[in-house]
Motif scaffolding. Structure first.
Motif, PDB file in Angstrom:
ATOM      1  N   VAL A 180       0.801  -1.258  -0.095  1.00 39.32           N
ATOM      2  CA  VAL A 180       0.142  -0.112   0.099  1.00 39.32           C
ATOM      3  C   VAL A 180       0.858   1.095  -0.111  1.00 39.32           C
ATOM      4  N   ILE A 181       2.191   1.086   0.071  1.00 39.82           N
ATOM      5  CA  ILE A 181       3.078   2.349   0.021  1.00 39.82           C
ATOM      6  C   ILE A 181       3.019   2.954  -1.386  1.00 39.82           C
ATOM      7  N   GLN A 197      -8.199   2.991  -2.497  1.00 41.87           N
ATOM      8  CA  GLN A 197      -9.162   4.001  -1.938  1.00 41.87           C
ATOM      9  C   GLN A 197     -10.621   3.851  -2.451  1.00 41.87           C
ATOM     10  N   ARG A 225      14.215  14.154 -11.128  1.00 40.58           N
ATOM     11  CA  ARG A 225      14.459  15.380 -10.949  1.00 40.58           C
ATOM     12  C   ARG A 225      15.521  15.750  -9.920  1.00 40.58           C
ATOM     13  N   ASP A 279       3.411  18.794  -6.844  1.00 42.02           N
ATOM     14  CA  ASP A 279       4.431  19.502  -5.886  1.00 42.02           C
ATOM     15  C   ASP A 279       5.639  19.781  -6.988  1.00 42.02           C
ATOM     16  N   ASN A 295      -8.256   4.506   8.592  1.00 46.10           N
ATOM     17  CA  ASN A 295      -9.306   5.172   7.985  1.00 46.10           C
ATOM     18  C   ASN A 295      -9.164   4.756   6.383  1.00 46.10           C
ATOM     19  N   SER A 296      -8.135   5.201   5.897  1.00 46.50           N
ATOM     20  CA  SER A 296      -7.661   4.845   4.536  1.00 46.50           C
ATOM     21  C   SER A 296      -6.380   4.871   4.253  1.00 46.50           C
ATOM     22  N   VAL A 297      -5.834   3.787   3.142  1.00 51.29           N
ATOM     23  CA  VAL A 297      -4.468   3.725   2.730  1.00 51.29           C
ATOM     24  C   VAL A 297      -3.939   5.037   2.005  1.00 51.29           C
ATOM     25  N   ILE A 298      -4.796   5.818   1.600  1.00 50.77           N
ATOM     26  CA  ILE A 298      -4.370   6.893   0.846  1.00 50.77           C
ATOM     27  C   ILE A 298      -3.515   8.072   1.688  1.00 50.77           C
ATOM     28  N   ALA A 323      -0.328   4.491   5.301  1.00 54.07           N
ATOM     29  CA  ALA A 323       0.246   3.350   4.388  1.00 54.07           C
ATOM     30  C   ALA A 323       1.733   2.887   4.695  1.00 54.07           C
ATOM     31  N   ALA A 324       2.461   3.907   5.284  1.00 48.37           N
ATOM     32  CA  ALA A 324       3.936   3.343   5.705  1.00 48.37           C
ATOM     33  C   ALA A 324       3.876   2.654   6.942  1.00 48.37           C
ATOM     34  N   ARG A 372      -3.834  17.999   2.619  1.00 54.46           N
ATOM     35  CA  ARG A 372      -3.195  18.824   1.830  1.00 54.46           C
ATOM     36  C   ARG A 372      -3.860  20.041   1.227  1.00 54.46           C
ATOM     37  N   ALA A 406       2.928  20.861   2.022  1.00 54.44           N
ATOM     38  CA  ALA A 406       2.761  20.810   0.487  1.00 54.44           C
ATOM     39  C   ALA A 406       1.599  21.732  -0.021  1.00 54.44           C
ATOM     40  N   ARG A 445       2.526  25.594   0.745  1.00 56.57           N
ATOM     41  CA  ARG A 445       3.521  26.218  -0.228  1.00 56.57           C
ATOM     42  C   ARG A 445       2.856  26.591  -1.535  1.00 56.57           C
ATOM     43  N   ARG A 459       3.280  30.353  -3.120  1.00 55.24           N
ATOM     44  CA  ARG A 459       3.665  30.474  -4.414  1.00 55.24           C
ATOM     45  C   ARG A 459       2.962  31.176  -5.248  1.00 55.24           C
ATOM     46  N   PRO A 492       6.456  13.772   0.161  1.00 55.76           N
ATOM     47  CA  PRO A 492       6.172  15.231  -0.333  1.00 55.76           C
ATOM     48  C   PRO A 492       7.790  15.983   0.151  1.00 55.76           C
ATOM     49  N   ALA A 541      10.497  15.353   0.874  1.00 59.59           N
ATOM     50  CA  ALA A 541      11.860  15.445   0.042  1.00 59.59           C
ATOM     51  C   ALA A 541      11.849  16.382  -1.267  1.00 59.59           C
ATOM     52  N   ASP A 542      10.631  16.154  -1.997  1.00 61.52           N
ATOM     53  CA  ASP A 542      10.266  16.797  -3.081  1.00 61.52           C
ATOM     54  C   ASP A 542      10.060  18.339  -2.996  1.00 61.52           C
ATOM     55  N   ILE A 543       9.948  18.644  -1.746  1.00 67.40           N
ATOM     56  CA  ILE A 543       9.821  20.301  -1.759  1.00 67.40           C
ATOM     57  C   ILE A 543      10.651  20.739  -0.747  1.00 67.40           C
ATOM     58  N   ASP A 544      11.830  19.907  -0.473  1.00 71.78           N
ATOM     59  CA  ASP A 544      13.022  20.451   0.209  1.00 71.78           C
ATOM     60  C   ASP A 544      12.492  20.843   1.625  1.00 71.78           C
TER      61      ASP A 544
END
Lengths: 337, 337
Positions: free
Chosen positions: A63-64, A73, A258, A285, B61-64, B69-70, B225, B255, B258, B262, B282, B284-287
């Motif tokens: 599920v990750i 979902q 990226r 993102d 609740n949700s795997v999303i 998920a982790a 988000r 995220a 941000r 922007r 998210p 890592a991708d948005i530093d």
């Protein structure tokens, strides 16, 4: 209990003794009755309310993965609308665990068992799926393959696919129209159904634009973030950059690619254009132009079709192909000559 | 079957007839034997191999949600190591579905049932959890609460928490040491256990730095988000910017926040500093500088402790608190006077 199961007392006794053969359908009826009586008795005894335990099951590697999670979902949403519980089995990609999980779901009388995602669709796989489909049908359940190719007319499975090849064709055309001809494809993986159909769309678009395909531009790797990083890093280490754009096999690969570009001072879209596939959270993102996949709709459609068939509604489709489309963000610049 | 279950034939007969009371433990033994015999018989009949169907269940609740998920991924990993299947029940946050899912897992004789995440820990909740814990214990299973507060000494539940307050204290101190005093907290949600313990760390750090707390800087919202986007957008619409840094209640909020910044031409970290919580993709991708939560370790520890207790090993802890720590990326700049 015989009355509850709708079979003779002698049959119940034979089946529960475990020493006498019986038709699987009859055994299923009896075992279901045992369970229902157990359920009711326990619910009363323990004060746990008697909600229905009818369920649909979805089986995924993990599920990750945002793709699997989003499909799950959709299954959860539709299952709730239909008054069923949603159970997710995770296998870590191990076929033995897949088998045991399907067996568990069958014992639990899940109304449908949905298998999701990328596979090596070889003979062994087709044979295994055929066995699952028939065993589940015997137990009154339904196998659904989601995002996987169909098996053949003799296998009682519903197939819900999405248009990988069409989406890959469209997004490659988007790069080609912007003047890119050297487009690096990240995530070739021979034999696997999902990358195979995506690379087919990439190649078809190149051909349509009369751009010769170059096997050296098709980079092998799995569909994970760290693989995107590795593929671009190794490419840039190997020699001068020989591409102006990247088609990442999915959005996770794009996020990793990226990062590798940024470490070399290359910016998207100023220095390199990039597109992805999936339209999952990292895409927004990192401002990535990508292909939208109807993840949740895949899960919802899988549940809906399985339960329609259970209700005996005629005309339930056995093979559905959902559309994909481009989502334009800010990761592509024209490549001017 | 009586032999298999280790009880008398008369007992089996009474229990299967569903008309006579029996001790829950005995009933459990019989029902388990029925299932095992059914399982073996079917496995042979259908050619499906006889892998063990012993399982651990995690209910979310949700795997999303990347956090859930982790944790589920950690449960899957540890379950595989221990030779158990992993089943994820999803409830959509509906207590009735939670109850029915736990009931289903109990019927399936899951070795452990793990409940994850943020809750309103009120009296009704505590009572419900107490019932679950006792019902599962009677069935030979084990309730584990993961990332939730403990219930009390009389409830047979294992608790695996992580240090929300300590992590929030550390990351707020990181902003304060960089000279920020007007720090917007995004994601206050009164009553909910996770935001409550994070905001407690935020307030404690302000107090330690002798910076007066300002309730107007604590913005209410859920941990999604789009809520991060909404909270910042509304704040910037309402008047001149009255903060130099943001502490987002989790990385998803960060995220979204941000994106709203922007759209107003505000860059991170040049114009506004920002930190998050979770250290999920998210970030890592948005530093993003954020607090690392040991998500997978939470899931693995939950499984390990539950199975240790099942094996009767003495000294298995009943309440574990895992540590959190700051991960520094590039989203904070000193706020010079």
């Amino acid at each position: 209990m015989a009355k509850h199961a709708g079979v003779s007392v002698a049959t119940v006794s034979r089946i529960l003794s475990g020493t006498y053969p019986s038709a699987p359908a009859t055994r299923g009826k009896v075992m279901r009755a045992v369970r229902e009586l157990d359920y009711v008795a326990n619910a009363h005894a323990r004060g746990l309310a008697g909600a229905s335990s009818s369920s649909v099951a979805i089986i995924v590697n993990s599920v990750i993965s945002p793709h699997y999670a989003a499909v799950a979902q959709g299954v959860q949403t539709q299952a709730a609308l239909e008054g069923r519980l949603c159970i997710v089995g995770t296998t870590g990609g191990d076929p033995e665990r897949e088998l045991a999980t399907i067996q568990l779901m069958r014992e639990e009388h899940a109304d449908a068992v949905i298998l999701v995602g990328n596979v090596v669709a070889d003979d062994a796989y087709r044979e295994r799926m055929g066995e699952y489909a028939r065993a589940l049908a015997l137990a009154g359940s339904q196998l659904v393959l989601c995002g996987r190719p169909p098996l053949g007319a003799d296998v009682p499975a519903i197939v819900v696919e999405y248009d990988n090849t069409g989406g890959a064709y469209a997004i490659t055309s988007h790069l080609l129209s912007a003047g890119h001809q050297r487009i690096l494809f990240l995530g070739r993986r021979d034999g696997y159904s999902t990358p195979k159909s995506r690379i087919a769309g990439y190649r078809a678009a190149l051909a349509a634009y009369h751009v010769p395909g170059d096997p050296a531009l098709e980079v092998a790797g799995t569909m994970e973030r760290h693989e995107g990083y590795r593929m671009v890093r190794e490419r840039l280490d190997a020699g001068p950059r020989d591409f102006t754009a990247i088609f990442a096999g999915n959005d996770l690969i794009a996020a990793g690619a990226r990062q590798a570009l940024r470490e070399r001072g290359l910016r998207i879209p100023d220095d390199v254009s990039m597109v992805g596939f999936d339209d999952l959270p990292p895409a927004a993102d990192i401002d990535l132009t990508t292909v939208h996949v109807p993840h949740e709709e895949l899960g919802r459609t899988a549940v809906r079709l399985a339960l329609e068939r259970e209700r005996g509604r005629t005309g339930a489709a056995e093979h559905v192909l959902l559309g994909t489309h481009i989502v334009v963000r800010d990761s592509v610049r024209p490549n001017l000559p």
